[in-house]
Design an enzyme around this catalytic site. Sequence first.
Site, short mmCIF file in Angstrom:
data_model
loop_
_atom_site.label_atom_id
_atom_site.label_comp_id
_atom_site.label_asym_id
_atom_site.label_seq_id
_atom_site.Cartn_x
_atom_site.Cartn_y
_atom_site.Cartn_z
N ASP A 1 -3.75 7.22 4.44
CA ASP A 1 -3.20 5.90 4.72
C ASP A 1 -3.85 5.37 6.00
OD1 ASP A 1 -1.61 3.65 4.62
OD2 ASP A 1 0.16 4.64 5.44
N GLU A 2 -3.96 4.04 6.11
CA GLU A 2 -4.53 3.39 7.30
C GLU A 2 -5.94 3.91 7.58
OE1 GLU A 2 -3.01 0.91 8.33
OE2 GLU A 2 -0.86 1.19 8.28
N GLN B 1 -7.94 -5.10 9.47
CA GLN B 1 -6.90 -4.69 10.42
C GLN B 1 -7.37 -3.52 11.29
OE1 GLN B 1 -2.64 -4.96 9.13
NE2 GLN B 1 -3.52 -5.11 7.08
N LYS C 1 0.81 -1.22 0.00
CA LYS C 1 0.00 0.00 0.00
C LYS C 1 0.84 1.26 0.00
CE LYS C 1 -0.68 0.16 5.02
NZ LYS C 1 0.15 1.34 5.25
N THR C 2 1.97 1.26 0.73
CA THR C 2 2.81 2.46 0.77
C THR C 2 3.37 2.76 -0.62
OG1 THR C 2 3.41 1.93 3.05
CG2 THR C 2 4.76 3.56 1.92
N ARG D 1 1.88 -10.77 10.30
CA ARG D 1 3.22 -10.19 10.49
C ARG D 1 4.30 -11.19 10.09
NH1 ARG D 1 1.74 -6.02 9.56
NH2 ARG D 1 -0.24 -7.11 9.25
#
Length: 670
Positions: free
Chosen positions: A214-215, A245, A28-29, A602
């Site tokens: 973002d997020e 998330q 995503k970044t 993770r």
Amino acid sequence: MNLNIIQQQAIQCIKGPCLVLAGAGSGKTKVIINKIIYLIHKCNYNIENIAAMTFTNKAAQEMKFRIASILGEKYLNKLKISTFHTLGMEIIKSELQYLNRSANFVLFDEYDQLNLLDDITVSKFKKNKLLLKQLLLTISRWKTQLINPQEAQTRAKTDIEHIFSNYYSIYNKHLFTHNILDFDDLIYLPTLLLRNNTDIQTRWNERIQYFLVDEYQDTNTSQYEFIKLLSNKRSDFTLVGDDDQSIYSWRGACVQNFSLLKTDFPNITIIKMEQNYRSTGRILKVANILISNNNHEFKKKLFSKLDYGSKIKILVVENEEKEAKKIIEVINSHKNSYNNKYSDYAILYRGNYQARWFEKELIKNDIEYEISGSNSFFARSEIKDLLAYLRLINNQNDDVAFLRIVNIPSRTIGTITLRKLMEWSILHKKSLFCSILDIGLQTKINRYSLKKLQNFSFWIKNISEQFKISPEIGLKELIVQINYKEWIIKSIKDNHKVQSSLNNIDLFLKWIIEMFKGNYIQKPMNLSQIITNFMLRDMFYDIDQSKKKDKLQLMTLHASKGLEFKYVFIVGMEEGILPHYNGINNDNLDEERRLIYVGITRAKKQLVFTICKKRNQYGQIYNAIPSRFLLELPQDDLCWIDQFNSSYVKNAKTLSIPYLKKIKKLLNKY
């Protein structure tokens, strides 16, 4: 930069609202960075008219560094990449006249807020810390829901709600009268301003012509409204997030904000990024099957082109001590066999209290480790002291800063003297610092004590002048003249804590000097800007990232979001811990499941769960029950080591009921 077809679609979707459902490890970044570049190079957007919002200052800094490597430094000072709070602060500073605030306002952190609420409520709460904390959280919740004190009083139903809403009103009046803002105000005030003043809203719509977030799953009610108002004219924005998330409801995040998008923006384009570049196929299969038990507004399924990978191990041990010992043994053996680093391994847990057994074992084995997500660097007393000095040097009306450091190090100014000074300042409607030189104060405070206050006042004024001439020299003189390091050495008996405090001071001073000087990413700052950035935690990222030592990582599942490790151990997979009893009793199992999902995703190569057969809870030992979430996983992909017998596992849900009742009964005693 290589992009897959879906990532390219997300980047090239420019007109109208766009929601990018970015699964864990899907890049995503990379999409956000490339979209900013695409907007500038291909769509002819002026870089000053683009704003990108993140939730951590570390993420904002990393984006800036990555964009710098592509666009060059000439663009960076014009590009708005920041947290919501930083943008909110910018709007407040630009629109002070409409908010009836002056430019030298004071920004309160949680410590300052609790002190103020303690003063306001002392006659009723008698310094009850639990009630104070509850009041603070309630006020924060009201502000994030854009509820003002009058509305809170109208909505109050119970006695405690009436009491809290009354204190909310008193608290807010005090903030306004003394030109103070708290962190929630940085979103609350500009959002209400944009909502109620169409001219201001239009002006900011022109300034920010494309908006990226973002997020997105971490947004609360006020932040959602903030996004809507800032993008109202064109509705040209991209929101990047993952509803699977969303794990921060306890601090206001609303997973329902995904559903609101469909209602408020019916023409929204939805793009699903489902290819994971991080984890093995088996880890993703386990994650997908677990999270499929949740209700979803949007469905997605992660997939990987990496190897399928080894089975997920479930390690069953006798108790917490054996749990820690076994995991450290496994990590040491695995590390030595495959020549890995300790930093390749992470131990994730539900609560910080679980770390103590691991710390004991790691110290015993002389293994370096790092605990993330526990005490903030900025919560340390030495940092709060030095920041208070800087606040008072910058703004002599900052009463909270004054009271914190007027006797640190000791100047033998007594509490009676300070109380009389406070009474005088309230009577004459002045700050404590400005009251010190008032004619007539000598009738209230004896000459000896008044002289000490005046000496302190003159010294602050002198050091303030030094900061204006040369900030670096002023900073060095500040530390030397107050003998702060020597005071730390004398005050703290533990040598380890002394060294830790001195290291923190050196790092803090290093940051400040770097901020005064600036670099190719950040323009040089003045003292006021530095204080604002520290209060906003804008510069709280690891400057020495490249020099990080090889340390085993310990952290909560909440703190692990956004990180990745080759080998992950999720400990305490038991009823009452994962899922936590609060999640069970408050019918919030979906979020507990999302928390496990975050932990699972993770892991890059291998994943291990642990269970204790017996666990010590509040001084009593109980037979632990395997987490119901383990029963939701595909059993063919699991490898139980020293497992419970099959009937015990199958009946975990039923067995958990009396266990949880006992835990709840115990907790009610505390």
